[in-house]
Design an enzyme around this catalytic site. Structure first.
Site, PDB file in Angstrom:
ATOM      1  N   ALA A  13       0.832  -1.200   0.000  1.00 55.40           N
ATOM      2  CA  ALA A  13       0.000   0.000   0.000  1.00 55.40           C
ATOM      3  C   ALA A  13       0.868   1.252   0.000  1.00 55.40           C
ATOM      4  CB  ALA A  13      -0.910   0.000   1.226  1.00 55.40           C
ATOM      5  N   ARG A  18       4.762   5.366   2.393  1.00 54.75           N
ATOM      6  CA  ARG A  18       5.010   6.751   2.784  1.00 54.75           C
ATOM      7  C   ARG A  18       5.140   6.939   4.290  1.00 54.75           C
ATOM      8  NH1 ARG A  18       1.115  10.004   2.191  1.00 54.75           N
ATOM      9  NH2 ARG A  18      -0.537   8.491   1.731  1.00 54.75           N
ATOM     10  N   TYR A  59       1.031 -13.402  -0.222  1.00 56.30           N
ATOM     11  CA  TYR A  59       0.739 -13.149   1.190  1.00 56.30           C
ATOM     12  C   TYR A  59       1.018 -14.394   2.025  1.00 56.30           C
ATOM     13  CZ  TYR A  59      -1.804  -9.043  -0.612  1.00 56.30           C
ATOM     14  OH  TYR A  59      -2.154  -7.870  -1.237  1.00 56.30           O
ATOM     15  N   HIS A  80      -9.544  -7.062   5.919  1.00 57.70           N
ATOM     16  CA  HIS A  80      -8.797  -6.983   7.172  1.00 57.70           C
ATOM     17  C   HIS A  80      -9.022  -8.175   8.091  1.00 57.70           C
ATOM     18  CE1 HIS A  80      -8.256  -2.314   6.932  1.00 57.70           C
ATOM     19  NE2 HIS A  80      -7.547  -2.968   6.043  1.00 57.70           N
ATOM     20  N   LYS A  98      -7.049   0.700  10.256  1.00 64.12           N
ATOM     21  CA  LYS A  98      -8.446   0.963  10.593  1.00 64.12           C
ATOM     22  C   LYS A  98      -9.249   1.221   9.314  1.00 64.12           C
ATOM     23  CE  LYS A  98      -7.757   5.215   9.410  1.00 64.12           C
ATOM     24  NZ  LYS A  98      -8.364   5.670   8.162  1.00 64.12           N
ATOM     25  N   ASP A 179     -13.242   5.875   6.889  1.00 66.97           N
ATOM     26  CA  ASP A 179     -11.883   6.377   6.742  1.00 66.97           C
ATOM     27  C   ASP A 179     -11.529   7.407   7.810  1.00 66.97           C
ATOM     28  OD1 ASP A 179      -9.362   6.648   5.424  1.00 66.97           O
ATOM     29  OD2 ASP A 179     -10.068   8.531   4.558  1.00 66.97           O
TER      30      ASP A 179
END
Length: 329
Positions: A13, A18, A59, A80, A98, A179
Site C-alpha cells: 500500500a 510513505r 501473502y 482486514h 483501521k 476512513d
C-alpha cells in the site's frame, strides 16, 4: 523469538510506503524486514527505500516466513478480518489498519483468536498514542474545563478528482466515515470514556454507494456531540471539548505534522489560553513502539481491540440511523 519484533507488511500500500514502513523500521524494539506483493514495480519502490527488504510474491509466503514475528496489514478494509485471522493462526502478532472490520460484531472473531493464541492484535489507531491526546485526556480528567457540555468535531478533505481512490469503492469498504469518522468518533470516546446513547441527527450525502459527506449529532451520557466528516470539502480538522469553565481545542488532531503543528489549547476565563505544542512527535512511530513493547513484554496498550470495537459500534449506529431516516422519509 528475538528481543525485538521483526515486521512484515502484507501488501504494498502507498500509505505503508510513505508512513508506516518507516515507522516499523524506526520505532525502538523492532525492524521492517519483509514485504508481500505480487507487483515488481511496487516491490522496487519499497526496496529503494528499505534496502535489504525481503520480498515475498504472495501473502501466504510472508505468513509462512519463520523470521517474521508480526504482520502489518494495510489491505482494503473488507479484507482486514480474514487476513488478521490468518496471521494470528500463523503465529504472528498483527497490527491492522483501521477500520479493522466493517461491523462491530466482526471484531469478535479477531478478539477470540487473539485470546486463544496469546498474541498481540490491534487496530492501527495511531492518534491515541500521540502525547497531544494523552494531554487532552489528562486536562479533561483533571476537570480543567468544568462540566463537559459539547464536543464538536471536523475532519474533511477532497478526493473528488481521484476516481480510482480506494475510499470511493463500496466493494472495498470505502466511504468517509470508515476512513475518517473513525477518528472523530473514537477520539471523543477516548478522552471522555463515554459511549453514545443515541444518534439524534444524521445527514449523509452518497456517491456511488459511499458516504462523501456526513453530519451527525449524538447524545452521550453527560454531553452533546456534533461531527462533520467529508471527502468533498476543503481540508480541515479540529476537535473542541467545550465545558462550563473552559474549552480544549486540538488544532491538528489527526494528521499531526502533516496537516500542521500539533497544538492543544486550553481556553479559560479572561481569554486566558494555555498552549502546549507537540512539534516533533510521530504518532506512527510511537504507536509501533507501544505495540512492540506490548508484544514483547505484555502490559497495557492504549488501543485494545475492545476499544476499537466500541468505535465501530458508533459507526454502525450512525449508518443504522441513516437507514431508518431513509425508510421513514
Amino acid at each position: 523469538m528475538t528481543d525485538y519484533i521483526r515486521w512484515g507488511i502484507l501488501g504494498a500500500a502507498n500509505f505503508a510506503l510513505r508512513h508506516m514502513g518507516q515507522a516499523l523500521h524506526a520505532a525502538p524494539h523492532g525492524a521492517l524486514e519483509a514485504l508481500a506483493t505480487g507487483s515488481p514495480e511496487k516491490a522496487a519502490a519499497f526496496h529503494a527505500r528499505f534496502p535489504g527488504l525481503r520480498i515475498h510474491d504472495s501473502y501466504e509466503a510472508l505468513l509462512a516466513d519463520p523470521e517474521i514475528d508480526a504482520i502489518y496489514i494495510p489491505l482494503p478494509n473488507t479484507l482486514h478480518v480474514d487476513w488478521a485471522l490468518k496471521a494470528l493462526d500463523a503465529g504472528k502478532h498483527v497490527l491492522v489498519e483501521k477500520p479493522l472490520a466493517m461491523s462491530a460484531g466482526a471484531f469478535d472473531a479477531v478478539i477470540a483468536k487473539r485470546d486463544e493464541t496469546g498474541l498481540m492484535a490491534a487496530e492501527a489507531y495511531m492518534i491515541v498514542h500521540h502525547p497531544q491526546w494523552q494531554h487532552a485526556k489528562a486536562l479533561y480528567e483533571a476537570g480543567r474545563i468544568g462540566k463537559l457540555i459539547s464536543v464538536r468535531a471536523v475532519f474533511s478533505y477532497d478526493n473528488s478528482d481521484d476516481a480510482g481512490n480506494i475510499r470511493l469503492n463500496p466493494d472495498l469498504g470505502g466511504g468517509g466515515i470508515p476512513d475518517i469518522g473513525v477518528y472523530t468518533y473514537g477520539c471523543t470516546r477516548f478522552v471522555t470514556g463515554e459511549e453514545p446513547e443515541e444518534i439524534t441527527y444524521v445527514d449523509i450525502d452518497w456517491e456511488n454507494g459511499v458516504d462523501v459527506y456526513a453530519e451527525i449529532c449524538a447524545r452521550f451520557p453527560s454531553f452533546r456531540y456534533h461531527a462533520i466528516n467529508s471527502m468533498r470539502m476543503f481540508p480541515a480538522q479540529e476537535m473542541q471539548f467545550h465545558g462550563s469553565e473552559g474549552l480544549i481545542k486540538l488544532t491538528a488532531p489527526f494528521n499531526a505534522r502533516v496537516f500542521g503543528e500539533a497544538r492543544v489549547e486550553l481556553h479559560k476565563d479572561g481569554f486566558e489560553t494555555e498552549i502546549t505544542r507537540f512539534t516533533a512527535d510521530n504518532h506512527y512511530e510511537i504507536q509501533v513502539e507501544a505495540f512492540n513493547t506490548a508484544a514483547l513484554h505484555g502490559g497495557d496498550y492504549a488501543c485494545p481491540l475492545e476499544f476499537s470495537k466500541g468505535t465501530q459500534a458508533m459507526i454502525d449506529a450512525v449508518f443504522a440511523a441513516a437507514k431508518r431516516e431513509k425508510a421513514d422519509g
